[in-house]
Enzyme design. Sequence first.
Site, short mmCIF file in Angstrom:
data_model
loop_
_atom_site.label_atom_id
_atom_site.label_comp_id
_atom_site.label_asym_id
_atom_site.label_seq_id
_atom_site.Cartn_x
_atom_site.Cartn_y
_atom_site.Cartn_z
N SER A 1 47.30 37.47 35.41
CA SER A 1 47.41 38.82 34.86
C SER A 1 47.77 39.76 36.00
O SER A 1 47.98 39.35 37.14
CB SER A 1 46.09 39.23 34.23
OG SER A 1 45.13 39.44 35.25
N LYS A 2 47.78 41.06 35.66
CA LYS A 2 48.12 42.07 36.67
C LYS A 2 47.22 41.99 37.90
O LYS A 2 47.62 42.32 39.00
CB LYS A 2 48.00 43.48 36.04
CG LYS A 2 48.99 43.72 34.93
CD LYS A 2 49.84 44.97 35.18
CE LYS A 2 51.11 44.95 34.37
NZ LYS A 2 50.88 45.01 32.91
N ARG A 3 45.98 41.51 37.68
CA ARG A 3 45.04 41.45 38.81
C ARG A 3 45.47 40.42 39.86
O ARG A 3 45.06 40.49 41.01
CB ARG A 3 43.64 41.13 38.30
CG ARG A 3 42.89 42.38 37.89
CD ARG A 3 41.56 42.03 37.31
NE ARG A 3 41.77 41.20 36.12
CZ ARG A 3 40.99 40.19 35.76
NH1 ARG A 3 39.96 39.87 36.48
NH2 ARG A 3 41.24 39.50 34.67
N ASP A 4 46.29 39.45 39.44
CA ASP A 4 46.72 38.41 40.39
C ASP A 4 48.01 38.85 41.09
O ASP A 4 48.99 38.10 41.13
CB ASP A 4 46.94 37.10 39.63
CG ASP A 4 45.68 36.63 38.93
OD1 ASP A 4 44.71 36.33 39.63
OD2 ASP A 4 45.66 36.58 37.69
#
Length: 325
Positions: free
Chosen positions: A257-260
């Site tokens: 996701s965006k967190r990665d």
Amino acid sequence: MPPVRGRYAPSPTGWLHVGNARTALVAWLSVRHRQGRFVWRLEDLDPPRRLPGAAEAAERDLRWLGLDWDEGPSMGGPYAPYVQSERGAYYEAALERLAEQGRLFPCRRSRRDLQALASAPHGREGLPPYPKAWRPRRLPPDWYDAFRTGTAPAEAALRFRVDDTPVTFHDRVQGRITEAVDTAVGDFVLKRRDGLYAYQLAVVVDDLHMGITEVVRGADLLASTARQIQLIEALGGTPPAYAHVPLVLNEHGEKLSKRDEGLTLAALRAAGVRPERLVGYLAWSLGLIPSPEPLSAADLIPCFSWDRVSRSPWVLPPDLAERLR
Ligand code: GLU
């Protein structure tokens, strides 16, 4: 046999990550090892989710990886435009055809109405299947004309009236799949009440119009396939071959996701990773080569085979960039 035509169809809602690259690599190899044509289509139907610059970045990232394509937004081709926001006329023609066949109806129920069916078993997307009892019993013969020209009260979504017969298809990676669309999701939206065309409609209309013979995409879209097959058949088309590539997961076993953000192609490139290292690593993770040696995408064309492609998700190590440097 018709010529092989595959496609890559990114939505410009974020930066491409390792998982997107892995799926794109397989889609490209499948086409290139049979001398087919590879189509790039931009799926930009959802304006609020568009990220400025993402469409150009996606092309740049996959070229860096060593992939190329024969038709697409930047070079055109026989089925232009290759940008969904410019293809409304095709979606309208398909809706009209479905209306003529009695497979379309207007729906004024909201998501909240569906959620309120709390006792019903929840199906796809956390919502219960659309109840058959909510289908209009009878529609005036000219309802669609009135709807389209705005003489009837609009503010309605358009739904596809699904068939009760379960859909069975063969997936090159996942094997045989059967789904009863009517009990899993029920009648689904093709055009939202705010006027946006739904992904399910656009993808089917475009794949048919562009003569796509194989759809290779992430396993997260497997749940859409039975719906799409019903729609293709209602539009008089033949479903393409399907291959849903297992997802890449982060070290916690979650979908990327965006967190990665360290796992985007841009971040890996900025960290000094060479494309050959990433391609070799991806090919190894897919089961195409025995060890993660550096290779170009083109080097993999002769050894590609669907029989080798792994069926399980791939968990990335937290230190991927260091390993690949
Ligand atoms: N645009 C979709 C995505 O980026 C892919 C659609 C498809 O391959 O059918 O997830």
